[in-house]
Design a protein around this motif. Structure first.
Motif, PDB file in Angstrom:
ATOM      1  N   GLU A  10      -8.923  -0.557   4.539  1.00 48.37           N
ATOM      2  CA  GLU A  10      -7.937  -0.003   6.180  1.00 48.37           C
ATOM      3  C   GLU A  10      -6.574  -1.097   5.735  1.00 48.37           C
ATOM      4  O   GLU A  10      -6.745  -1.693   4.810  1.00 48.37           O
ATOM      5  CB  GLU A  10      -8.587  -0.758   7.414  1.00 48.37           C
ATOM      6  N   ILE A  11      -5.628   0.549   5.613  1.00 48.32           N
ATOM      7  CA  ILE A  11      -3.665  -0.473   5.524  1.00 48.32           C
ATOM      8  C   ILE A  11      -3.168  -0.481   6.683  1.00 48.32           C
ATOM      9  O   ILE A  11      -2.976   0.705   7.980  1.00 48.32           O
ATOM     10  CB  ILE A  11      -3.451   0.198   4.601  1.00 48.32           C
ATOM     11  N   ALA A  12      -3.236  -2.214   7.163  1.00 43.91           N
ATOM     12  CA  ALA A  12      -2.124  -2.204   8.248  1.00 43.91           C
ATOM     13  C   ALA A  12      -1.561  -1.920   8.014  1.00 43.91           C
ATOM     14  O   ALA A  12      -0.437  -3.180   7.493  1.00 43.91           O
ATOM     15  CB  ALA A  12      -2.688  -3.874   8.200  1.00 43.91           C
ATOM     16  N   GLN A  13      -0.327  -1.343   9.044  1.00 45.30           N
ATOM     17  CA  GLN A  13       1.547  -1.678   9.174  1.00 45.30           C
ATOM     18  C   GLN A  13       1.855  -0.832  10.083  1.00 45.30           C
ATOM     19  O   GLN A  13       0.856   0.015  10.669  1.00 45.30           O
ATOM     20  CB  GLN A  13       1.595   0.376   7.351  1.00 45.30           C
ATOM     21  N   GLY A  14       2.923  -0.953  10.475  1.00 43.66           N
ATOM     22  CA  GLY A  14       3.379  -0.475  12.159  1.00 43.66           C
ATOM     23  C   GLY A  14       2.886  -0.525  13.654  1.00 43.66           C
ATOM     24  O   GLY A  14       2.529   0.048  13.478  1.00 43.66           O
ATOM     25  N   GLY A  15       1.926  -1.569  13.201  1.00 43.25           N
ATOM     26  CA  GLY A  15       0.660  -2.260  14.306  1.00 43.25           C
ATOM     27  C   GLY A  15      -0.212  -1.280  14.747  1.00 43.25           C
ATOM     28  O   GLY A  15      -1.336  -1.106  15.860  1.00 43.25           O
ATOM     29  N   VAL A  16      -0.638  -0.314  13.445  1.00 38.56           N
ATOM     30  CA  VAL A  16      -1.877   0.448  13.369  1.00 38.56           C
ATOM     31  C   VAL A  16      -2.950  -0.363  12.150  1.00 38.56           C
ATOM     32  O   VAL A  16      -2.201  -0.500  10.768  1.00 38.56           O
ATOM     33  CB  VAL A  16      -1.487   2.100  13.502  1.00 38.56           C
ATOM     34  N   ARG A  17      -3.793   0.017  11.792  1.00 40.45           N
ATOM     35  CA  ARG A  17      -4.545   0.182  10.651  1.00 40.45           C
ATOM     36  C   ARG A  17      -5.327   1.473  10.401  1.00 40.45           C
ATOM     37  O   ARG A  17      -5.999   2.149  11.814  1.00 40.45           O
ATOM     38  CB  ARG A  17      -6.027  -0.468  10.849  1.00 40.45           C
ATOM     39  N   ARG A  18      -4.975   1.967   9.195  1.00 38.46           N
ATOM     40  CA  ARG A  18      -5.238   3.368   9.050  1.00 38.46           C
ATOM     41  C   ARG A  18      -6.638   3.090   7.997  1.00 38.46           C
ATOM     42  O   ARG A  18      -6.224   2.154   6.904  1.00 38.46           O
ATOM     43  CB  ARG A  18      -4.211   4.040   8.215  1.00 38.46           C
ATOM     44  N   ALA A  19      -7.453   4.111   8.333  1.00 42.83           N
ATOM     45  CA  ALA A  19      -8.585   3.904   7.197  1.00 42.83           C
ATOM     46  C   ALA A  19      -9.348   4.562   6.033  1.00 42.83           C
ATOM     47  O   ALA A  19      -8.143   6.034   6.310  1.00 42.83           O
ATOM     48  CB  ALA A  19     -10.123   4.371   8.387  1.00 42.83           C
ATOM     49  N   TYR A  20      -9.454   4.685   5.068  1.00 44.89           N
ATOM     50  CA  TYR A  20      -9.579   5.032   4.020  1.00 44.89           C
ATOM     51  C   TYR A  20     -10.832   5.171   3.644  1.00 44.89           C
ATOM     52  O   TYR A  20     -11.711   3.909   3.753  1.00 44.89           O
ATOM     53  CB  TYR A  20      -8.890   4.853   2.765  1.00 44.89           C
ATOM     54  N   GLY A  21     -11.767   5.978   3.324  1.00 48.23           N
ATOM     55  CA  GLY A  21     -13.432   6.008   3.096  1.00 48.23           C
ATOM     56  C   GLY A  21     -14.364   6.764   2.366  1.00 48.23           C
ATOM     57  O   GLY A  21     -13.410   8.469   2.421  1.00 48.23           O
ATOM     58  N   ALA A  22     -15.115   7.260   2.005  1.00 48.02           N
ATOM     59  CA  ALA A  22     -14.963   5.822   0.953  1.00 48.02           C
ATOM     60  C   ALA A  22     -14.809   5.880   0.124  1.00 48.02           C
ATOM     61  O   ALA A  22     -14.331   6.634  -0.680  1.00 48.02           O
ATOM     62  CB  ALA A  22     -16.714   6.502   0.363  1.00 48.02           C
ATOM     63  N   VAL A  23     -13.983   4.723  -0.480  1.00 48.73           N
ATOM     64  CA  VAL A  23     -13.054   4.441  -1.909  1.00 48.73           C
ATOM     65  C   VAL A  23     -13.815   4.227  -2.966  1.00 48.73           C
ATOM     66  O   VAL A  23     -14.768   3.303  -2.261  1.00 48.73           O
ATOM     67  CB  VAL A  23     -12.310   2.935  -1.328  1.00 48.73           C
ATOM     68  N   THR A  24     -13.122   4.834  -4.060  1.00 49.04           N
ATOM     69  CA  THR A  24     -13.710   3.834  -5.304  1.00 49.04           C
ATOM     70  C   THR A  24     -12.763   3.341  -6.201  1.00 49.04           C
ATOM     71  O   THR A  24     -11.344   3.592  -5.999  1.00 49.04           O
ATOM     72  CB  THR A  24     -14.200   5.181  -5.962  1.00 49.04           C
ATOM     73  N   PRO A  25     -12.609   2.160  -7.343  1.00 45.63           N
ATOM     74  CA  PRO A  25     -11.188   1.786  -7.864  1.00 45.63           C
ATOM     75  C   PRO A  25     -10.433   3.129  -8.002  1.00 45.63           C
ATOM     76  O   PRO A  25      -9.221   2.969  -8.054  1.00 45.63           O
ATOM     77  CB  PRO A  25     -12.045   1.528  -9.014  1.00 45.63           C
ATOM     78  N   ALA A  26     -10.644   4.331  -8.420  1.00 45.16           N
ATOM     79  CA  ALA A  26      -9.790   5.363  -8.400  1.00 45.16           C
ATOM     80  C   ALA A  26      -9.122   5.646  -7.802  1.00 45.16           C
ATOM     81  O   ALA A  26      -7.663   6.424  -8.182  1.00 45.16           O
ATOM     82  CB  ALA A  26     -11.273   6.652  -9.415  1.00 45.16           C
ATOM     83  N   ASP A  27      -9.396   5.454  -6.508  1.00 45.26           N
ATOM     84  CA  ASP A  27      -8.610   6.204  -5.465  1.00 45.26           C
ATOM     85  C   ASP A  27      -7.232   5.063  -5.290  1.00 45.26           C
ATOM     86  O   ASP A  27      -6.382   5.721  -4.124  1.00 45.26           O
ATOM     87  CB  ASP A  27      -9.172   6.727  -4.148  1.00 45.26           C
ATOM     88  N   VAL A  28      -7.814   3.896  -5.440  1.00 42.65           N
ATOM     89  CA  VAL A  28      -6.731   2.872  -5.157  1.00 42.65           C
ATOM     90  C   VAL A  28      -4.947   2.954  -5.205  1.00 42.65           C
ATOM     91  O   VAL A  28      -4.315   2.583  -4.196  1.00 42.65           O
ATOM     92  CB  VAL A  28      -7.275   1.548  -5.987  1.00 42.65           C
TER      93      VAL A  28
END
Lengths: 498, 158
Positions: free
Chosen positions: A46-64
């Protein structure tokens, strides 16, 4: 910007540590939160920015790198993902949201306000509030928690105890593990409130050894709680309470409360006959509350929002919410907290998307290894205590294990008996001997001896009524549910042999 | 989390005594003592029996009863690597039985056995709480979700 990568054991088992390291290697600070319970998307970043938390999944190190650059597509705001949006999160409201070991984060999300209210209410008021909430034991037995507390409160003894049963051995269940790893202070706060209610000053959390991550988080949380006066002199009040974390040693039967108490005392985890009830003669023969993790973790929100609010959810005598765990061969497996009453089929097909293999669902086992199998014909059964009982089943700790049409149901019935034989404590004959005979009898049926079927039914009756605890007493549930709903699978080999 | 190196008997006794002393304040100290002894030596050495029984005022038969009741406690060291594979229902629903059979066949083992070179011990476990990412296994304390025979065997040879 804040980055969340779960420290939950399931997320870690799917590679969350490597993902967290990849963020750290690029110079970013990472918060290791609990899991949101959408296990098929783990590791869910989850990336929290501007008051919301956006989800990413399923994440691998290559996606970072791509996530940081904005080139990887997000799943959207976490709370808007349908699996999450359709839940009623009370017990798990904070799980996955906060840093599990940050007590100020816990307090900022409603934590400790329940305890403050409980301190104001006093022991009798606390017991009344729990009774009003309608909370029933979430470990499986469904006994009213308030009545249990009242019994211990009225019992006389030089020392009383609160024991948190974290020996979550049922296959298909992981709610205890998730809340201990994702919101451990809720368990601690629940135990402290229980202590106030009954006059206990000492608590134990008995965690199974198969849960190393939960043991680590709970142990750290207890230390932090002591340092911040959640434990010890409770919030500087006149109430004292301390907690010791204990680790099991690989025995399924220790999830049974009397066997757990023997194990805590340093004995073989053999079941005790009841009476005496643990409420009157429990740990070391003293009055003891034994509650499941989820029961205790639900106490804070009952006091925070009020018993009436909690009791407003649910169906009939099954009040409040249940964290249902959907597992096995399922497209969207995870933890789904909802008010009691949702039909089983809606959970399996609509919420969880049916089998992961895309094949038809053949059966689901509800309530762990001692729970009945439900064929799709019974999928209209509402998820609640009495409703499942009426269908020859039990909700247990609310684990739902999905099987597709490749499942060999007779093999599953045999496994139920085999598991009972492996894990029987040996105290009572129907369980100790019956389970072994059960495996043999199912093998006889498999070899073509249809005359052994009435014998199996008779054996199941004996185990059900003659066993001391749920292990021997409920093992017949999965066996009989297969026999009645899938009789053709019991006859199959005979025809092949002829 | 591979096994600790063997410790000579006199040093071992001193360490056992220290472990016992560290837990005697507890109510019901036996399991915490046994866990620490096993963490230190990889198993519960027989020379730990007498001091533990004496310190807790229990008979050696009672101690044996406890040691033999719980699946976790070993009376001999395990292999260099300990592999636990879940046999419970949720993992079976995702092909866990075939996966574990493939691992056992490759290693030439049955459940609860150790390879002749002492490299790997394979044990069944009944649920690791990873039921929504089955089948599950644990290699030297490290959890694996959606495990396959290939990923497990690769982890063992790493």
């Amino acid at each position: 910007m804040k980055i969340y990568v779960p420290r939950d054991a399931a997320a870690r088992a799917l590679g969350a540590d490597a993902v967290a390291q990849a963020f750290a290697a690029l110079g970013h600070e990472v918060i290791r939160n609990g899991s949101r319970g959408m296990v098929w998307l783990e590791p869910l970043v989850e990336i929290a920015q501007g008051g919301v938390r956006r989800a990413y999944g399923a994440v691998t190190p290559a996606d970072v790198a791509g996530i940081l650059a904005g080139t990887v597509e997000s799943l959207g705001v976490v709370e808007d993902i349908p699996f999450f949006a359709r839940q009623t999160r009370l017990t798990f409201a904070r799980c996955g949201v906060i840093d599990p070991l940050d007590l100020s984060d816990y307090a900022a999300h409603g934590g400790l306000s329940g305890l403050r209210r409980a301190l104001d209410l006093g022991p009798e008021g606390v017991v009344d509030e729990v009774k009003q909430s309608g909370l029933r034991g979430r470990g499986g037995a469904g006994f009213p928690t308030g009545i249990k507390w009242e019994t211990v409160a009225r019992a006389a003894g030089p020392q009383k105890y609160i024991v948190c049963n974290a020996d979550e051995g049922d296959s298909g269940t992981f709610a205890d593990r998730m809340i201990m790893e994702g919101d451990p202070f809720s368990v601690i706060e629940g135990m402290v409130i229980a202590g106030i209610a009954v006059g206990a000053t000492k608590g134990f959390v008995y965690i199974r050894s198969e849960y190393p991550d939960a043991i680590d988080v709970m142990t750290s949380a207890v230390k932090i709680a002591r340092k911040n006066n959640l434990l010890g002199c409770v919030l500087h009040s006149s109430h004292e309470f301390d907690i010791e974390v204990r680790v099991g040693a690989g025995a399924y039967v220790c999830g049974e409360e009397t066997s757990l108490l023997n194990s805590l005392e340093g004995k073989r985890g053999v079941v005790r006959a009841k009476p005496p009830l643990p409420a009157l003669e429990g740990f070391m023969g003293r009055p003891t509350v034994v509650n499941n993790v989820i029961s205790l973790a639900t106490i804070p929100v009952i006091f925070e929002k009020g018993a009436a609010h909690y009791a407003g959810f649910g169906l009939g005598r099954s009040k409040g919410t249940m964290p249902i765990q959907i597992a096995g061969n399922v497209a969207r497996g995870g933890l789904f907290e909802t008010g009691f009453g949702m039909p089983l089929g809606e959970l399996v097909n609509d919420i969880a998307g049916g089998a992961a293999t895309g094949r038809p669902v053949k059966a689901v086992q509800v309530g762990g290894p001692l729970g009945a199998y439900f064929a799709p014909e019974k999928f209209d059964t509402p998820f609640a205590y009495e409703e499942f009982d009426g269908q020859g089943g039990l909700i247990g700790h609310a684990g739902v294990v999905v099987f597709d049409d490749s499942a060999d149901m007779r093999a599953m019935a045999r496994f139920a008996m085999e598991f009972c034989a492996v894990e029987s404590c040996g105290k009572c004959t129907p369980c100790r001997i019956g389970a072994v005979r059960g495996v043999e009898t199912i093998d006889r049926i498999a070899a073509g001896d249809a005359g052994a079927i009435p014998l199996l039914v008779d054996l199941c009756e004996t185990m059900k009524h003659g066993s001391l605890c749920a292990l021997g007493g409920f093992t017949p549930y999965p066996v009989m549910s297969v026999l009645t709903q899938f009789p053709e699978e019991f006859a199959g080999h005979r025809e092949a042999a002829e | 989390m591979t096994n600790p190196a063997p410790v000579a008997a006199p040093a071992r006794l001193a360490e056992i005594e220290a472990i016992i002393a560290a837990h005697l304040w507890r109510e019901g100290p036996l399991l915490p003592i046994l866990h620490d002894v096993q963490a230190a030596f990889g198993f519960i050495p027989s020379d730990a029996h007498a001091p533990i029984a004496a310190a807790l005022n229990i008979s050696r038969a009672e101690l044996h009863g406890v040691l033999s009741f719980y699946h976790d406690f070993r009376d001999a060291p395990a292999g260099k690597h300990v592999l636990k594979i879940c046999r419970a229902e949720a993992c079976q629903a995702m092909g866990g039985a075939a996966m574990s059979q493939a691992v056992l066949d490759t290693l030439g083992l049955d459940w609860n056995q150790t390879t002749r070179d002492g490299r790997v011990t394979v044990e069944p476990v009944y649920c690791l709480g990873l039921c929504a990412c089955a089948p599950a296994a644990m290699v030297d304390g490290k959890l694996k979700g959606r495990a396959t025979a290939q990923t497990i065997l690769a982890e063992l040879s790493a």
